[in-house]
Design a protein around this motif. Structure first.
Motif, short mmCIF file in Angstrom:
data_model
loop_
_atom_site.label_atom_id
_atom_site.label_comp_id
_atom_site.label_asym_id
_atom_site.label_seq_id
_atom_site.Cartn_x
_atom_site.Cartn_y
_atom_site.Cartn_z
N LEU A 186 -7.39 23.69 27.02
CA LEU A 186 -6.80 24.37 25.86
C LEU A 186 -5.39 23.85 25.57
O LEU A 186 -5.02 23.65 24.42
CB LEU A 186 -6.75 25.88 26.11
CG LEU A 186 -8.10 26.58 26.35
CD1 LEU A 186 -7.88 28.03 26.73
CD2 LEU A 186 -8.98 26.48 25.12
N VAL A 187 -4.62 23.63 26.63
CA VAL A 187 -3.22 23.23 26.48
C VAL A 187 -3.09 21.81 25.93
O VAL A 187 -2.25 21.52 25.07
CB VAL A 187 -2.48 23.36 27.82
CG1 VAL A 187 -1.09 22.72 27.76
CG2 VAL A 187 -2.37 24.82 28.23
N GLY A 188 -3.96 20.91 26.41
CA GLY A 188 -3.82 19.50 26.05
C GLY A 188 -3.93 19.22 24.56
O GLY A 188 -3.00 18.68 23.95
N PRO A 189 -5.04 19.58 23.91
CA PRO A 189 -5.15 19.32 22.48
C PRO A 189 -4.07 20.03 21.66
O PRO A 189 -3.59 19.49 20.65
CB PRO A 189 -6.55 19.86 22.13
CG PRO A 189 -7.31 19.74 23.41
CD PRO A 189 -6.32 20.05 24.49
N PHE A 190 -3.67 21.25 22.08
CA PHE A 190 -2.62 21.96 21.35
C PHE A 190 -1.30 21.19 21.43
O PHE A 190 -0.62 20.98 20.42
CB PHE A 190 -2.44 23.36 21.91
CG PHE A 190 -1.28 24.12 21.30
CD1 PHE A 190 -1.42 24.73 20.07
CD2 PHE A 190 -0.07 24.21 21.96
CE1 PHE A 190 -0.36 25.41 19.50
CE2 PHE A 190 1.00 24.89 21.41
CZ PHE A 190 0.85 25.49 20.16
N THR A 191 -0.94 20.76 22.63
CA THR A 191 0.32 20.01 22.81
C THR A 191 0.30 18.72 22.01
O THR A 191 1.28 18.36 21.36
CB THR A 191 0.53 19.70 24.30
OG1 THR A 191 0.54 20.92 25.05
CG2 THR A 191 1.84 18.96 24.52
N ALA A 192 -0.83 18.00 22.09
CA ALA A 192 -0.92 16.75 21.35
C ALA A 192 -0.87 16.98 19.85
O ALA A 192 -0.27 16.19 19.10
CB ALA A 192 -2.22 16.03 21.73
N GLY A 193 -1.48 18.06 19.38
CA GLY A 193 -1.45 18.37 17.95
C GLY A 193 -0.05 18.67 17.45
O GLY A 193 0.29 18.34 16.31
N VAL A 194 0.77 19.28 18.31
CA VAL A 194 2.13 19.63 17.91
C VAL A 194 2.96 18.38 17.61
O VAL A 194 3.78 18.36 16.69
CB VAL A 194 2.81 20.48 19.01
CG1 VAL A 194 4.30 20.60 18.78
CG2 VAL A 194 2.17 21.86 19.07
N VAL A 195 2.71 17.30 18.38
CA VAL A 195 3.54 16.09 18.20
C VAL A 195 2.92 15.11 17.20
O VAL A 195 3.52 14.07 16.92
CB VAL A 195 3.76 15.37 19.55
CG1 VAL A 195 4.41 16.30 20.56
CG2 VAL A 195 2.45 14.83 20.10
#
Length: 388
Positions: free
Chosen positions: A340-349
């Motif tokens: 869950l954390v990975g795609p969200f973090t990548a989407g933010v940048v």
């Protein structure tokens, strides 16, 4: 008088492998085409697609505290029956779904099955060592990750995704019944006195590293197609991107026996650090202009390096957990949180840094896990004698 646990025979191990392949392949047969499937139902809302994608993670995390109690009440064969039966039920619900609500229900049941915890316990109990057991499990997972999208793509093109899911449910149910019959002598916990309860926070560095590794991998897989399309859309067709993804899983299946030897002969902690570090560097190298040959090499390298992460995490956390069940459940939860954390973090940048940003974020997550773990390498060695 208690009897010593013995590994299951070759036939029992074969049906356990088949069960792991099937429960991995079934959801992945639909996942790459989920958005299109939801749109065909007349509900093209991004909300429904996101909710259905996240549903198994929600129920998987909700079930994490329950496994210790269930393992005390039920035998391992009964837990396998639960996991396989619920997985088969999930396939049936997904196959019969005519609207997003029923599809969501099927995905929620998938998380309740707890196959990631129960089957990990089964492979560990059926193997003489942590390295061999968890590596064998990961080989079956890799096979499912390879076969699922291929079968799903063919079925989706022919409008037969429902029939495929029903077929998967049937295979899962048959493999479950055979595995239950073969695993009656296996136990969730090793023979001997139970281990004392360690500090609640002792395994946090390992769990954090596992979460970072999972987050980095899922961030990369989610955003590599966007980078490739922006970099050279004529070259990086969907077919080529899918082929690169499949080759990574094929390499993972081939190299996992080497990871097993490393974990048993050296240390699961060291294996995990090496996997996280190598994946992080390989992720970062992709957007640096390596060309097609370099990209292929890096994707193959990523598959080989990532293969050892989950087995090494399970094996390392087992040395610190108050019980094998607790250790496996916590490790699985950390991997789920990472998804869950990975795609969200990548989407933010993505917006501020462009298509390369998510790939560098994936690299940073994996490297952060390696650094966290490298700073605590003394802990498992000090507690290894606890493992029965």
């Amino acid at each position: 008088m208690a009897t010593e646990r013995r590994p299951i025979g070759g036939g029992g191990l074969a049906v356990l492998l088949l069960l792991q392949v099937a429960v991995t392949a079934a959801p992945l047969a639909l996942l790459p085409f989920l958005g299109l499937h939801v749109a065909q139902m007349g509900a093209a809302s991004v909300f429904w697609t996101a909710a259905i994608l996240a549903a198994p993670a929600v129920t998987t995390l909700a079930m994490t505290p329950a496994w210790t109690g269930l393992a005390r009440l039920l035998s391992l064969s009964a837990l396998i029956g639960w996991a396989g039966g619920m997985s088969a039920a999930s396939c049936v619900l997904i196959a019969l779904a005519s609207d997003p609500r029923m599809l969501l229900a099927g995905r929620l049941v998938q998380g309740l099955a707890g196959g990631g915890v129960v089957l990990a316990l089964a492979f560990r109990a059926a193997s003489p060592s942590a390295g061999r057991g968890f590596a064998l499990m990961q080989q079956a997972v890799s096979a499912g990750c390879l076969l699922g999208p291929l079968a799903g793509g063919l079925a989706f093109e022919q409008g037969r995704i429902g029939a495929l899911m029903l077929g998967c449910g049937g295979v899962i149910l048959a493999a479950t019944l055979a595995t239950v019959a073969a695993s009656r002598d296996l136990a969730t916990e090793p023979a001997g006195e139970p281990r004392s309860e360690p500090s609640r926070f002792r395994d946090l560095p390992l769990l954090g590293a596992g979460m970072c590794g999972s987050a980095g991998a899922f961030a990369f897989v989610a955003f590599f197609p966007a980078w490739a399309s922006a970099h050279d859309p004529a070259l990086y067709t969907p077919g080529l991107i899918g082929l690169l993804h499949s080759l990574s899983w094929l390499v993972a299946m081939l190299v996992l026996p080497l990871w097993a030897r490393g974990m048993d002969g050296l240390s699961p902690m060291i294996a995990l650090v090496l996997s996280l570090l190598g994946c992080g560097l390989a992720f970062a190298a992709v957007p640096l202009g390596a060309g097609l040959v370099g990209i292929v090499a890096f994707r193959l390298l990523q598959g080989a390096l990532f293969a050892g992460q989950a087995p090494a995490l399970f094996a390392a956390v087992e040395t610190l957990g108050p019980s094998r069940t607790v250790a496996v459940a916590r490790a699985r939860a950390s991997l789920t949180v990472g998804q869950l954390v990975g795609p969200f973090t990548a989407g933010v940048v993505l917006v501020p840094l462009g298509p390369s940003g998510p790939l560098f974020a994936a690299a940073g997550l994996s490297l952060a896990g390696a650094v966290t773990l490298a700073a605590t390498t003394h802990r498992p060695r000090r507690t290894r004698s606890r493992a029965p």
